[in-house]
Scaffold this motif. Structure first.
Motif, short mmCIF file in Angstrom:
data_model
loop_
_atom_site.label_atom_id
_atom_site.label_comp_id
_atom_site.label_asym_id
_atom_site.label_seq_id
_atom_site.Cartn_x
_atom_site.Cartn_y
_atom_site.Cartn_z
N GLU A 86 33.81 31.79 40.69
CA GLU A 86 34.78 31.94 41.77
C GLU A 86 36.14 31.37 41.35
O GLU A 86 36.22 30.50 40.49
CB GLU A 86 34.29 31.19 43.02
CG GLU A 86 33.00 31.74 43.62
CD GLU A 86 33.20 33.07 44.32
OE1 GLU A 86 34.24 33.25 44.95
OE2 GLU A 86 32.30 33.93 44.20
N PRO A 87 37.23 31.86 41.95
CA PRO A 87 38.55 31.27 41.69
C PRO A 87 38.55 29.79 42.08
O PRO A 87 37.92 29.38 43.04
CB PRO A 87 39.48 32.08 42.60
CG PRO A 87 38.77 33.38 42.82
CD PRO A 87 37.31 33.03 42.84
N VAL A 89 46.04 30.84 38.80
CA VAL A 89 47.02 31.85 39.20
C VAL A 89 46.28 33.18 39.24
O VAL A 89 45.69 33.60 38.24
CB VAL A 89 48.20 31.92 38.22
CG1 VAL A 89 49.15 33.05 38.61
CG2 VAL A 89 48.95 30.60 38.18
N VAL A 90 46.26 33.81 40.41
CA VAL A 90 45.46 35.02 40.58
C VAL A 90 46.31 36.20 41.05
O VAL A 90 47.34 36.03 41.71
CB VAL A 90 44.32 34.80 41.60
CG1 VAL A 90 43.36 33.73 41.10
CG2 VAL A 90 44.86 34.42 42.97
N VAL A 91 45.87 37.39 40.67
CA VAL A 91 46.43 38.63 41.21
C VAL A 91 45.43 39.16 42.23
O VAL A 91 44.22 39.21 41.96
CB VAL A 91 46.67 39.66 40.10
CG1 VAL A 91 46.99 41.03 40.69
CG2 VAL A 91 47.82 39.21 39.20
N ASP A 132 49.59 44.75 45.12
CA ASP A 132 49.04 43.65 44.32
C ASP A 132 50.06 42.52 44.26
O ASP A 132 51.23 42.72 43.94
CB ASP A 132 48.71 44.13 42.91
CG ASP A 132 47.50 45.04 42.87
OD1 ASP A 132 46.59 44.84 43.70
OD2 ASP A 132 47.46 45.97 42.03
N LEU A 133 49.59 41.30 44.54
CA LEU A 133 50.45 40.13 44.58
C LEU A 133 49.91 39.06 43.64
O LEU A 133 48.72 39.07 43.28
CB LEU A 133 50.49 39.57 46.01
CG LEU A 133 50.93 40.55 47.10
CD1 LEU A 133 50.71 39.95 48.48
CD2 LEU A 133 52.38 40.95 46.92
N VAL A 134 50.77 38.13 43.26
CA VAL A 134 50.35 37.04 42.39
C VAL A 134 50.76 35.71 43.02
O VAL A 134 51.91 35.52 43.40
CB VAL A 134 50.92 37.18 40.96
CG1 VAL A 134 52.44 37.25 40.97
CG2 VAL A 134 50.44 36.05 40.05
N LYS A 135 49.79 34.80 43.17
CA LYS A 135 50.03 33.47 43.74
C LYS A 135 49.07 32.48 43.08
O LYS A 135 48.20 32.86 42.30
CB LYS A 135 49.78 33.46 45.26
CG LYS A 135 50.54 34.52 46.07
CD LYS A 135 52.03 34.25 46.13
CE LYS A 135 52.74 35.34 46.94
NZ LYS A 135 54.22 35.23 46.81
N ARG A 136 49.22 31.22 43.46
CA ARG A 136 48.33 30.19 42.93
C ARG A 136 47.34 29.75 44.01
O ARG A 136 47.72 29.57 45.17
CB ARG A 136 49.13 28.97 42.45
CG ARG A 136 48.29 28.00 41.61
CD ARG A 136 49.12 26.82 41.14
NE ARG A 136 50.20 27.19 40.25
CZ ARG A 136 50.10 27.28 38.93
NH1 ARG A 136 48.94 27.02 38.34
NH2 ARG A 136 51.15 27.61 38.19
N LYS A 138 42.30 36.78 37.05
CA LYS A 138 43.01 35.54 36.77
C LYS A 138 44.12 35.79 35.75
O LYS A 138 43.88 36.35 34.67
CB LYS A 138 42.03 34.50 36.23
CG LYS A 138 42.66 33.16 35.88
CD LYS A 138 41.60 32.20 35.35
CE LYS A 138 42.20 30.86 34.96
NZ LYS A 138 41.17 29.93 34.44
N ALA A 139 45.34 35.38 36.09
CA ALA A 139 46.47 35.52 35.17
C ALA A 139 46.35 34.46 34.08
O ALA A 139 46.28 33.27 34.38
CB ALA A 139 47.79 35.37 35.92
N VAL A 140 46.32 34.89 32.81
CA VAL A 140 46.05 33.95 31.72
C VAL A 140 47.14 33.90 30.65
O VAL A 140 47.24 32.91 29.92
CB VAL A 140 44.70 34.26 31.04
CG1 VAL A 140 43.55 34.00 31.99
CG2 VAL A 140 44.65 35.70 30.53
N PHE A 141 47.95 34.97 30.53
CA PHE A 141 48.90 34.99 29.41
C PHE A 141 50.10 35.88 29.72
O PHE A 141 49.94 36.96 30.30
CB PHE A 141 48.20 35.50 28.15
CG PHE A 141 48.88 35.13 26.86
CD1 PHE A 141 48.66 33.90 26.27
CD2 PHE A 141 49.77 36.00 26.26
CE1 PHE A 141 49.29 33.55 25.09
CE2 PHE A 141 50.41 35.66 25.07
CZ PHE A 141 50.17 34.43 24.48
N ILE A 142 51.29 35.41 29.34
CA ILE A 142 52.50 36.23 29.41
C ILE A 142 52.66 36.91 28.06
O ILE A 142 52.74 36.23 27.03
CB ILE A 142 53.74 35.37 29.71
CG1 ILE A 142 53.59 34.63 31.05
CG2 ILE A 142 55.00 36.25 29.74
CD1 ILE A 142 54.69 33.61 31.31
N ILE A 143 52.68 38.24 28.04
CA ILE A 143 52.78 38.95 26.76
C ILE A 143 54.19 39.49 26.49
O ILE A 143 54.55 39.72 25.34
CB ILE A 143 51.76 40.10 26.66
CG1 ILE A 143 51.93 41.09 27.82
CG2 ILE A 143 50.35 39.56 26.60
CD1 ILE A 143 51.11 42.36 27.63
#
Length: 251
Positions: A81-82, A87-89, A129-133, A229-234
């Protein structure tokens, strides 16, 4: 009488197969590539574009600028689970999507092609789709603020080093108990089981759980809505790096 002094030459019994031309191989390669892309995007990871400033400075994005492109992996939540700090989308609940506008073309043919492309990860999905912590999970009670202006979960303040911009909070002058109340203040809210309380890192510019407390989920997001889960900025190259998920409830 003539005699042969050399060895006889015999034809090859297994002649080498003639290689098929590339243009005949191309359709097969395209199908395989699309299939691999579909499996990757569906079960492993997907790339998302950050469109807004709500997660600054962790993630960069704004209207008209070059936003971060991030890798969002799905395996972690296939087996767990989160957690607070992730940081999740996620797909915004209905009450979060009232102002969402479709990114699909009005042309039926182009729209169909876009929808097909979305299946294979070539075109972004047409959804909010949104991204938050993640700040709190099911069963936890979240509120703001303590005497130092910090968000609390189950009565304990969070350690949030990623927050660089927030509403003003002045002890003795602008708090949650003074006549003039700080805009930071909210709650307490007990997160329903199976849901998450999420907030943007850019606290004074993020329409997150705090702004939807009047909806059916009290501003929380169902775990089932989480895409990964957001893991890396490419991209862009100058922003490339790991997206950290600190243990914010360790206090």
């Amino acid at each position: 009488m003539n005699t042969s002094t050399g060895s006889e030459t015999t034809p090859e019994t297994n002649p080498k197969k003639k290689q098929r031309p590339f243009w005949r191989e191309l359709p097969i390669l395209i199908v395989v590539a699309l299939l691999l892309s579909f499996l990757l995007q569906t079960f492993i990871a997907r790339v998302y574009l950050i469109p807004s400033e709500s997660m600054e400075p962790t993630l960069h994005g704004c209207a008209g600028c070059t936003g971060d492109r991030i890798i969002v992996e799905k395996l972690s939540y296939a087996f767990g689970e989160p957690k607070p700090g992730d940081v999740v989308v996620f797909l915004g609940p209905d009450s979060w999507s009232a102002d969402y506008k479709s990114i699909r073309s009005d042309n039926a043919v182009i729209r169909t092609m876009q929808n097909v492309g979305s299946v294979f990860g070539v075109v972004p999905p047409d959804e909010n789709d949104l991204v938050k912590r993640v700040i709190a999970t099911g069963g936890q009670t979240v509120e703001c603020c303590d005497e130092q202006g910090r968000v609390m979960v189950n009565g304990k303040p969070l350690d949030e080093p990623y927050v660089k911009s927030d509403f003003p909070f002045v002890p003795g002058q602008l708090t949650c108990t003074t006549e003039r109340k700080s805009p930071r203040c909210f709650g307490p809210v007990t997160v329903p089981d199976g849901n998450l309380w999420v907030m943007g890192d850019n606290r004074n510019n993020s329409a997150d759980s705090r702004y939807h407390v009047g909806d059916e989920f009290q501003g929380t997001v169902p775990v089932d809505n989480v895409r990964g889960k957001a893991v890396f900025i490419i991209l862009p190259p100058g922003r490339m790096g790991v997206i950290h998920s600190p243990d914010i409830q360790s206090n």
